[in-house]
Design an enzyme around this catalytic site. Structure first.
Site, PDB file in Angstrom:
ATOM      1  CB  SER A 153      -0.812  -0.156   0.985  1.00  0.00           C
ATOM      2  OG  SER A 153      -2.286   0.749   0.820  1.00  0.00           O
ATOM      3  CE  LYS A 205     -17.754  19.471  11.633  1.00  0.00           C
ATOM      4  NZ  LYS A 205     -16.571  19.900  10.423  1.00  0.00           N
TER       5      LYS A 205
END
Length: 326
Positions: A153, A205
């Site tokens: 990765s 949010k």
């Protein structure tokens, strides 16, 4: 007026008693003095031990010294563990090590020895960009990535910026993908009869709040964020590896799968099989490895983790961390 008290002056028994008492008192005073001296000694010894430990583990000390760098050498930089801010393999530490290695006039080549599962795409991107910049500034100094146990990765993201990548036949290489994981506690809260009250300014949010039901449109949005990061990752690998990728359109090459070093060689994810010492000796031509890795002292790590560890672990547990290259 009462007579003043005086020690008995007659009688051999009384005199001997006072002499014995005097000896006992003197012995007690001497013992206390010895105890104080030993106390001072052990305190001083403890101070010397702590001072020595601080000096021994201080990252500012260079025990290899100027003598080790007086001749041609291969610079070694370790990338171990998670690639993340405030970790040993942070961008700040790795970039600082890279700059020192490239700027050393006796450095004939740089080996980035990697054993990492990946981590932050931002930190990995910083290191990737710096490697390419330094290679441009120092075209005669080659940088080789050497994957030991694991180069997955974000760690492979970094490696793809090197002039060449080496690995062991059994190394694990690849995992070109992006993940973001968390937990959902809505069902548990319903069973416990707990209400979640969140007050926000902004419709989405709190869209990563694990205590609220996931909304379909927010899930789609988050998936787009991950896919955008994945595309950036793929583009960087293709830019770094170029035509060395044997099949850039391989359907599983960028799927997040991990390959053995032998398989990675066939796919063009690595250029050859070998170790850091082999690269230094046979490729760079300077067998002496000099470690340029910036290392934090145990005291620095303790101080950092004491202040930030609880908050960071809580955010990870709640699923509030950002994407990770894994």
């Amino acid at each position: 007026m009462a007579d003043e008290w005086k020690a008995p002056e007659d009688g051999n028994g009384d005199t001997k008693s006072w002499q014995l008492l005097e000896k006992v008192l003197l012995a007690s005073v001497q013992e206390q003095r010895r105890a104080r001296r030993w106390g001072i000694f052990f305190k001083l010894l403890t101070f010397i031990y702590l001072f020595g430990a601080i000096a021994l583990f201080s990252p500012r000390l260079d025990f290899q010294g100027a003598a080790a760098r007086s001749g041609a050498h291969t610079a070694l930089i370790e990338v171990n563990g998670m690639i993340a801010d405030k970790e040993q393999a942070s961008a700040d530490n790795i970039v600082t090590s890279l700059r020192k290695a490239f700027e050393d006039s006796n450095t004939k080549g740089v080996v980035l020895r990697i054993n990492s599962p990946g981590g932050s795409p931002v930190q990995s991107g910083y290191i990737y960009d710096e490697i390419r910049r330094l290679r441009g500034e120092h075209p005669d100094t080659k940088l080789y990535a050497v994957i030991t146990d694991l180069g997955a990765s974000g760690a492979y993201y970094i490696a793809s910026a090197a002039d060449a990548i080496y690995a062991d036949k059994a190394s694990l290489v690849g995992s070109i993908g992006v993940t973001a994981a968390g937990f959902g506690f809505v069902g548990a809260m319903d069973k416990l009869g707990v209400d979640r009250r969140v007050y926000t300014s902004g419709e989405h949010k709190a869209f990563l709040d694990p205590f609220q039901p996931a909304k379909e449109e927010e899930t789609r949005f988050w998936q787009e964020v991950l896919e955008t990061t994945h595309r950036q990752f793929i583009a960087s690998v293709k830019k770094g590896r170029g035509e060395r990728l044997k099949d850039a359109e391989h359907p599983e090459l960028f799927s997040g799968l991990v390959w053995s070093g032998e398989q990675a060689l066939q796919l063009g994810l690595v250029d050859a099989l070998g170790s850091a010492s082999l690269v230094a000796r046979d490729v760079v031509g300077a067998k002496d490895l000099v470690d340029f890795t910036v290392r934090e002292s145990p005291f620095d790590r303790f101080a950092k983790r004491l202040g930030a560890g609880v908050a960071e672990q809580l955010s990870l547990w709640m699923g509030l961390q950002g994407p990770a290259l894994r």
